[in-house]
Design an enzyme around this catalytic site. Structure first.
Site, PDB file in Angstrom:
ATOM      1  N   ARG A 169       0.828  -1.223   0.000  1.00 28.34           N
ATOM      2  CA  ARG A 169       0.000   0.000   0.000  1.00 28.34           C
ATOM      3  C   ARG A 169       0.854   1.261   0.000  1.00 28.34           C
ATOM      4  NH1 ARG A 169      -3.633   2.900   3.842  1.00 28.34           N
ATOM      5  NH2 ARG A 169      -5.574   3.403   2.757  1.00 28.34           N
ATOM      6  N   ILE A 198      -7.669   7.213  -1.246  1.00 31.67           N
ATOM      7  CA  ILE A 198      -7.424   5.766  -1.303  1.00 31.67           C
ATOM      8  C   ILE A 198      -8.265   5.212  -0.151  1.00 31.67           C
ATOM      9  CG2 ILE A 198      -5.289   6.012   0.099  1.00 31.67           C
ATOM     10  CD1 ILE A 198      -4.187   3.506  -1.260  1.00 31.67           C
ATOM     11  N   SER A 199      -9.056   4.172  -0.425  1.00 34.72           N
ATOM     12  CA  SER A 199      -9.989   3.675   0.588  1.00 34.72           C
ATOM     13  C   SER A 199      -9.246   3.112   1.795  1.00 34.72           C
ATOM     14  CB  SER A 199     -10.871   2.572  -0.001  1.00 34.72           C
ATOM     15  OG  SER A 199     -11.587   3.059  -1.102  1.00 34.72           O
ATOM     16  N   GLN A 200      -9.968   3.122   2.929  1.00 34.97           N
ATOM     17  CA  GLN A 200      -9.447   2.522   4.163  1.00 34.97           C
ATOM     18  C   GLN A 200      -9.269   1.021   3.938  1.00 34.97           C
ATOM     19  OE1 GLN A 200     -12.145   3.320   7.389  1.00 34.97           O
ATOM     20  NE2 GLN A 200     -11.099   1.896   8.768  1.00 34.97           N
TER      21      GLN A 200
END
Ligand code: SAM
Length: 218
Positions: free
Chosen positions: A41, A67-69
Site C-alpha cells: 500500500r 485511497i480507501s481505508q
C-alpha cells in the site's frame, strides 16, 4: 510527488500488523487477508507519507479523492466472494489499491474512473508494480455494457440508489456490492442475481464514501 517502489522490512512489518488489525476487526476470509498482506500500500503514497500507508485509514490521493481505508477494501472484497478467473467490474478506480487486491484474489478486472488525471496516473502505475487490469475512463454509474456480463461488480463510491443498469450487466449468480445512502453516510448493500429479474438484496454496515457522480448517481 515522489513515489518509490521499494519494500523495506519496516513496510513488510507494518503490513503484517495491518492484517492482524483487520482480523481483529472481523475480516476472516483468509484469501482477502493474504491479498491485503501482499499489496504494497505504501506504493500508493508519496514517500513522505509512508508512515501513514499501513494505518487503517483513508488518505487523500488528489482530485478531492481518497485511497480507501484497508478495512473497507477488505470488507467489500470479502462480500464479493471472488473465485479465481471471475470477471469483475470495479467502478471508481481511484489509486488502484482495491484493483490490486482484486487481482491478488485472481479476478480479471475491468476498472473505470471518471477523473482523467487519476485514470492516467493509475493505469501507468499498476503495470509498473506488477498488476494488469483493463482500464477505462468515463462514467461508471452506467457500467460498461460493451464488456458485460460480469461475475461481480464493486462500486467504490457512495450511490443514492442501486442502478438497475448495473444489475442488468451481472451474470446469473453474480454479486453487486455497492454503498447506498446520502452524501454523509451509506449502508453497504449486496445484491445477488438469482435469476433474470430475481434479486436478493442484503443491507449491511454503515460507511462513508466519496459520492458516485454520474448519470445513474448524484
Ligand atoms: N478504491 C479506490 C482506492 O482504493 O483507491 C478508492 C476509490 S475512491 C473512494 C472513489 C473513486 O470513484 C474516486 O476516484 C472517484 O473519482 C470515482 N468515481 C466517482 N464517481 C464515478 C463514476 N460515476 N464513474 C467512475 N468513477 C467514479
Amino acid at each position: 510527488m515522489a513515489y518509490k517502489y521499494i519494500d523495506n522490512y519496516r513496510e513488510k512489518g507494518a503490513r503484517k500488523k495491518l492484517v492482524e488489525e483487520l482480523k481483529k476487526k472481523g475480516i476472516d476470509d483468509e484469501n482477502v487477508l493474504q491479498a491485503i498482506g501482499n499489496v504494497k500500500r505504501h506504493y500508493f503514497f508519496d514517500e513522505t507519507f509512508w508512515n501513514q500507508a499501513y494505518k487503517d485509514i483513508a488518505f487523500p490521493i488528489g482530485e478531492g479523492q481518497t485511497i480507501s481505508q484497508p478495512y473497507t477494501v477488505a470488507y467489500q472484497s470479502q462480500l464479493l466472494h471472488i473465485n479465481k478467473g471471475d470477471k469483475v467490474l470495479e467502478i471508481g478506480t481511484g489509486s488502484g489499491y482495491q484493483t490490486c487486491v482484486l487481482l491478488e484474489l485472481g479476478a480479471k478486472v475491468y476498472t473505470i474512473e471518471r477523473q482523467e488525471k487519476l485514470y492516467n496516473h493509475t493505469r501507468q502505475v499498476l503495470p509498473h508494480i506488477g498488476y494488469n487490469a483493463n482500464f477505462f475512463v468515463g462514467d461508471g454509474s452506467i457500467g460498461i455494457a460493451k464488456h458485460a456480463p460480469y461475475d461481480k461488480i464493486i462500486v467504490t463510491a457512495g450511490a443514492p440508489t442501486v442502478p438497475d443498469v448495473l444489475l442488468k450487466q451481472l451474470n446469473i449468480g453474480g454479486i453487486l456490492v455497492i454503498p447506498v445512502g446520502d452524501e454523509k453516510s451509506q449502508k453497504m448493500v449486496t445484491v445477488l442475481k438469482v435469476a433474470e429479474h430475481d434479486y436478493e438484496k442484503i443491507v449491511l454496515d454503515t460507511f462513508r464514501f466519496v459520492p458516485l457522480v454520474g448519470d445513474k448517481a448524484w
